[in-house]
Every structure is written in structure tokens, then in C-alpha cells.
Design an enzyme around this catalytic site. Structure first.
Site, mmCIF file in Angstrom:
data_model
loop_
_atom_site.group_PDB
_atom_site.id
_atom_site.type_symbol
_atom_site.label_atom_id
_atom_site.label_comp_id
_atom_site.label_asym_id
_atom_site.label_seq_id
_atom_site.Cartn_x
_atom_site.Cartn_y
_atom_site.Cartn_z
ATOM 1 N N ARG A 155 0.839 -1.212 0.000
ATOM 2 C CA ARG A 155 0.000 0.000 0.000
ATOM 3 C C ARG A 155 0.870 1.256 0.000
ATOM 4 N NH1 ARG A 155 -1.998 -3.542 -0.991
ATOM 5 N NH2 ARG A 155 -3.804 -4.631 -0.213
ATOM 6 N N SER A 228 -10.877 -0.052 3.607
ATOM 7 C CA SER A 228 -10.037 -0.325 4.786
ATOM 8 C C SER A 228 -9.432 0.989 5.269
ATOM 9 C CB SER A 228 -8.902 -1.275 4.416
ATOM 10 O OG SER A 228 -9.430 -2.430 3.829
ATOM 11 N N GLU A 324 -4.435 3.804 6.312
ATOM 12 C CA GLU A 324 -4.255 3.584 4.870
ATOM 13 C C GLU A 324 -4.791 4.792 4.100
ATOM 14 O OE1 GLU A 324 -5.372 -0.351 3.276
ATOM 15 O OE2 GLU A 324 -6.270 0.730 1.597
HETATM 16 C C1 FAD Z 1 -15.595 0.464 -0.482
HETATM 17 C C2 FAD Z 1 -14.118 0.622 -0.735
HETATM 18 C C3 FAD Z 1 -13.318 -0.500 -0.902
HETATM 19 C C4 FAD Z 1 -11.938 -0.368 -1.131
HETATM 20 N N1 FAD Z 1 -11.191 -1.499 -1.296
HETATM 21 C C5 FAD Z 1 -9.869 -1.398 -1.530
HETATM 22 C C6 FAD Z 1 -9.069 -2.573 -1.719
HETATM 23 O O1 FAD Z 1 -9.557 -3.699 -1.688
HETATM 24 N N2 FAD Z 1 -7.737 -2.420 -1.931
HETATM 25 C C7 FAD Z 1 -7.153 -1.186 -1.989
HETATM 26 O O2 FAD Z 1 -5.931 -1.129 -2.187
HETATM 27 N N3 FAD Z 1 -7.893 -0.058 -1.832
HETATM 28 C C8 FAD Z 1 -9.212 -0.130 -1.608
HETATM 29 N N4 FAD Z 1 -9.964 1.005 -1.417
HETATM 30 C C9 FAD Z 1 -9.295 2.315 -1.466
HETATM 31 C C10 FAD Z 1 -9.370 3.023 -2.841
HETATM 32 O O3 FAD Z 1 -10.383 2.480 -3.627
HETATM 33 C C11 FAD Z 1 -8.061 2.937 -3.607
HETATM 34 O O4 FAD Z 1 -6.998 3.460 -2.861
HETATM 35 C C12 FAD Z 1 -8.141 3.688 -4.960
HETATM 36 O O5 FAD Z 1 -6.982 3.428 -5.735
HETATM 37 C C13 FAD Z 1 -8.285 5.196 -4.783
HETATM 38 O O6 FAD Z 1 -8.560 5.730 -6.054
HETATM 39 P P1 FAD Z 1 -9.207 7.149 -6.231
HETATM 40 O O7 FAD Z 1 -9.210 7.463 -7.682
HETATM 41 O O8 FAD Z 1 -10.503 7.214 -5.542
HETATM 42 O O9 FAD Z 1 -8.115 8.064 -5.504
HETATM 43 P P2 FAD Z 1 -8.352 9.329 -4.555
HETATM 44 O O10 FAD Z 1 -9.021 8.876 -3.302
HETATM 45 O O11 FAD Z 1 -8.972 10.435 -5.309
HETATM 46 O O12 FAD Z 1 -6.839 9.708 -4.225
HETATM 47 C C14 FAD Z 1 -6.041 8.840 -3.449
HETATM 48 C C15 FAD Z 1 -4.592 9.375 -3.451
HETATM 49 O O13 FAD Z 1 -4.060 9.283 -4.759
HETATM 50 C C16 FAD Z 1 -3.694 10.586 -5.244
HETATM 51 N N5 FAD Z 1 -4.057 10.611 -6.671
HETATM 52 C C17 FAD Z 1 -5.266 10.306 -7.216
HETATM 53 N N6 FAD Z 1 -5.188 10.373 -8.555
HETATM 54 C C18 FAD Z 1 -3.909 10.750 -8.856
HETATM 55 C C19 FAD Z 1 -3.224 11.016 -10.074
HETATM 56 N N7 FAD Z 1 -3.810 10.886 -11.264
HETATM 57 N N8 FAD Z 1 -1.924 11.390 -9.999
HETATM 58 C C20 FAD Z 1 -1.288 11.522 -8.809
HETATM 59 N N9 FAD Z 1 -1.901 11.277 -7.618
HETATM 60 C C21 FAD Z 1 -3.182 10.900 -7.649
HETATM 61 C C22 FAD Z 1 -4.507 11.567 -4.425
HETATM 62 O O14 FAD Z 1 -3.885 12.833 -4.370
HETATM 63 C C23 FAD Z 1 -4.511 10.871 -3.070
HETATM 64 O O15 FAD Z 1 -3.300 11.063 -2.409
HETATM 65 C C24 FAD Z 1 -11.337 0.913 -1.199
HETATM 66 C C25 FAD Z 1 -12.167 2.046 -1.048
HETATM 67 C C26 FAD Z 1 -13.536 1.909 -0.827
HETATM 68 C C27 FAD Z 1 -14.390 3.134 -0.694
#
Ligand code: FAD
Length: 331
Positions: A155, A228, A324
Site C-alpha cells: 500500500r 479499509s 491507509e
Molecule cells: C468500499 C471501498 C473498498 C476499497 N477497497 C480497496 C481494496 O480492496 N484495496 C485497496 O488497495 N484499496 C481499496 N480502497 C481504497 C481506494 O479504492 C483505492 O486506494 C483507490 O486506488 C483510490 O482511487 P481514487 O481514484 O478514488 O483516488 P483518490 O481517493 O482520489 O486519491 C487517493 C490518493 O491518490 C492521489 N491521486 C489520485 N489520482 C492521482 C493522479 N492521477 N496522480 C497523482 N496522484 C493521484 C490523491 O492525491 C490521493 O493522495 C477501497 C475504497 C472503498 C471506498
């Protein structure tokens, strides 16, 4: 076009209130050359599914909405724009017969955020499939990073450790190497048995993972959350053995000879915190690792409650839980 005073509540899966002073949607790579993008943003926003917004955000929020999947070679190489939906990309690969992504189905968020915390689930991690991350480096311009440059960990990645340096614009993947299905993590085999499947395909595994996730995780449209909340802590084997003396059913996943990974959800559950909280924030009653917005919570409510969890687990087990989710603001 730049907008001002944009409410980010509907752009984060926790449903937390926060107003972005300046909000800029990024829909075209050419925009990056323009004046508005000269300064590094204060927040790069994807799907908002791994964020804890603590307060209104001064400065610039860039919302990455670049879209498109390029499947150039007809084999297993894909280049995917950063704003593409992760789950849709996983389905795209499965529909074309590729093995690899099935354990990572139904993770919310964008493709561009996947390398940031090296998303993982059910024994698989996205870093296994990435051949390059294409980014805009502030003060430099477009750059391509190899997997080694990305410094992926559990992670974790360079992008998480150096926020504000890179805006990821696209990610390249290679699924051409034949891979065995990963069935030994979590309840996958049990779910396949329940479905009566003896010789599973990648799609069967994806369906099994989908079923497990739907039964364990709340729908964030109905109950705000960010999945998580804490990482599974990696502890010394000696710590694990000490804990086994009082908790003989403590599960653990071996990391190396000297370390094991403990399930954070189990520790929170055994600390008596599953389903606990107050009227605004609590742990989900079916999975203690997930903190939920029960209605009207703000980022501080969630942060305070998460600290109570960390303190209780540290007191009862001597294990420190690390967040996380990414904190935004209030630093
Ligand atoms: C119900 C649920 C289940 C989940 N299950 C998992 C799982 O099983 N495994 C897991 O690993 N995660 C899980 N997550 C967490 C999440 O889905 C992941 O971390 C996902 O990759 C976040 O993507 P996002 O586009 O929403 O990022 P955001 O939440 O918008 O951003 C997350 C981080 O990434 C940065 N970021 C986003 N896009 C970019 C970009 N293009 N360039 C540079 N930085 C960027 C942001 O600045 C921030 O620091 C879960 C979340 C939820 C709500």
C-alpha cells in the site's frame, strides 16, 4: 475551466464536507501546458475513495478526468488514462480473456490512483502488472517511470511518499504473461465451492471476489466510507508469538522469516470496537476495518474516532495501526 468554491462532498466516497477554493477538471493532456497548471496543485483528486478530507481546501484541486483505454498489441498490453474507472478496466481485461486482474475487481477509484497506494486485494497487487507510469512532473514536464522508479511497497509507492511532485496521466499494464489463478487468499475457495465451481476461470474468480466484497463492504452510495481505514500491521514474529499466548486464534500471513502480517480488522474486532462509535461515525458492523459516515460526519469526527481505535488496539495488543487513507488538510 477553473471553478471556485466547489463542494467536494459528492467527490469523496466518505461523503465528507470540504470546499475547494479553486477546482480544475483535467480532461485533456494539452491543458497541462497551460498557465492554470503552472503551479503544483494542493490536491490531485481521482475518485475520492481513499481520502479523509479534514477541512476546506485552500489553493488548487485538480480533478483527473482523463479517459480512454488503448489496447494496442491485441495481446496483453494496455495503456489506460488516469481518470478511467479502475473496475471498468478490470472488466475490460476479463472480457477479452486476460488472466491477472480478477482478484482486484470492484476496487473503487481511478486507474491513475491505483499505483499511488499500489492497490491490492485477495493476494494480488497492481504493481505485478504495471510496466510504466506516465506522469506530469511539476517543474519538469512529461516523464515515464519504470516499476523500479515507482518504488512500490505494501500500500505504498513513491507517489504516496512524494505528494505534489507527480500528476499521473496514464498507466501501462502487461497481462500477456500466463498466470495461475490465485485462489488461496481470504474466502475465495469457499465462495467457489458455494457456487459449485471446481475448475474456475478468471471470470469465476472475479464473480467470487465480487460476491465476497458485496457481503463484507458497505455500499458507499448508502453509507459513506473509504474501504479499509488502516493497513494490516506487519509485526516481528516474536510479537506474534507473544500475542498467540493470550489469543490462540490470532490469524497471520507470513511475510518473511522474521515478520508476519496481522489482520487489522481482527484486532479492532477483538478490541470490542466492531459496530461501535457514535451517531455520526463508527466501524461497520460486518467489517471492523471499515469506518463509516453514519450521517453528518466531518473529517475531524472520523479522525478522532480513528485515533480512539489506534489507542485501544495499542493498549490491548501492543500493536500500532497505521492509516491507509490519505489525510487532506489540517496538517
Ligand atoms: C468500499 C471501498 C473498498 C476499497 N477497497 C480497496 C481494496 O480492496 N484495496 C485497496 O488497495 N484499496 C481499496 N480502497 C481504497 C481506494 O479504492 C483505492 O486506494 C483507490 O486506488 C483510490 O482511487 P481514487 O481514484 O478514488 O483516488 P483518490 O481517493 O482520489 O486519491 C487517493 C490518493 O491518490 C492521489 N491521486 C489520485 N489520482 C492521482 C493522479 N492521477 N496522480 C497523482 N496522484 C493521484 C490523491 O492525491 C490521493 O493522495 C477501497 C475504497 C472503498 C471506498
Amino acid at each position: 475551466m477553473m471553478r471556485y468554491g466547489v463542494d467536494l462532498r459528492r467527490f469523496n466516497t466518505f461523503g465528507l464536507p470540504a470546499v475547494a477554493e479553486q477546482y480544475l477538471p483535467l480532461t485533456d493532456l494539452a491543458q497541462l501546458e497551460g498557465e492554470e497548471f503552472r503551479q503544483a496543485p494542493d490536491l490531485v483528486l481521482g475518485g475520492g475513495s481513499n481520502l479523509l478530507l479534514l477541512e476546506d481546501l485552500p489553493g488548487l484541486t485538480v480533478h483527473v478526468l482523463l479517459s480512454g483505454i488503448t489496447w494496442s498489441d491485441g495481446k496483453g498490453r494496455f495503456r489506460v488514462a488516469a481518470g478511467a474507472d479502475w473496475n471498468q478496466f478490470v472488466r475490460y481485461t476479463l472480457e477479452r480473456g486476460f488472466v491477472g486482474m480478477e482478484n482486484l475487481i470492484l476496487i473503487p477509484g481511478t486507474v491513475g490512483a491505483a499505483p499511488v497506494q499500489n492497490i491490492g486485494a485477495y493476494g494480488a497487487e497492481v504493481a505485478e502488472f504495471i510496466t510504466a507510469v506516465h506522469a506530469w512532473e511539476y517543474g519538469v514536464g512529461p516523464v515515464d517511470l519504470s516499476p523500479a522508479d515507482c518504488a512500490f511497497g505494501y500500500r505504498d509507492s513513491r507517489f504516496k511518499r512524494e505528494p505534489g511532485r507527480y500528476l499521473i496521466t496514464a498507466v501501462s499494464f502487461d497481462l500477456s504473461t500466463p498466470r495461475a489463478l490465485k485462489l488461496d487468499y481470504g474466502a475465495i475457495r469457499g465462495e467457489l465451492d458455494r457456487l459449485g465451481i471446481e475448475q474456475p476461470t478468471a471470470t469465476d474468480v472475479a464473480n467470487a471476489v465480487t460476491g465476497i466484497r458485496r457481503s463484507k463492504l458497505p455500499d458507499w452510495f448508502l453509507l459513506g466510507n473509504s474501504g479499509s481505514f488502516f493497513k494490516n500491521p506487519v509485526v516481528a514474529r516474536s510479537t506474534y508469538e507473544r500475542l498467540l499466548q493470550t489469543h490462540s486464534d490470532l490469524p497471520a500471513y507470513p511475510i518473511d522469516e522474521a515478520h508476519v502480517k496481522l489482520p487489522a480488522g481482527w484486532l479492532i474486532d477483538r478490541a470490542g470496537l466492531r459496530g461501535q462509535g457514535n451517531e455520526r461515525v463508527g466501524t461497520y458492523d460486518r467489517q471492523a476495518l471499515v469506518l463509516v459516515n453514519r450521517g453528518g460526519a466531518c473529517g475531524r469526527d472520523v479522525l478522532d474516532f480513528s485515533k480512539r481505535i489506534q489507542d485501544t488496539v495499542a493498549e490491548q495488543f501492543g500493536v500500532q495501526l497505521e492509516r491507509e487513507v490519505q489525510l487532506v488538510g489540517g496538517m
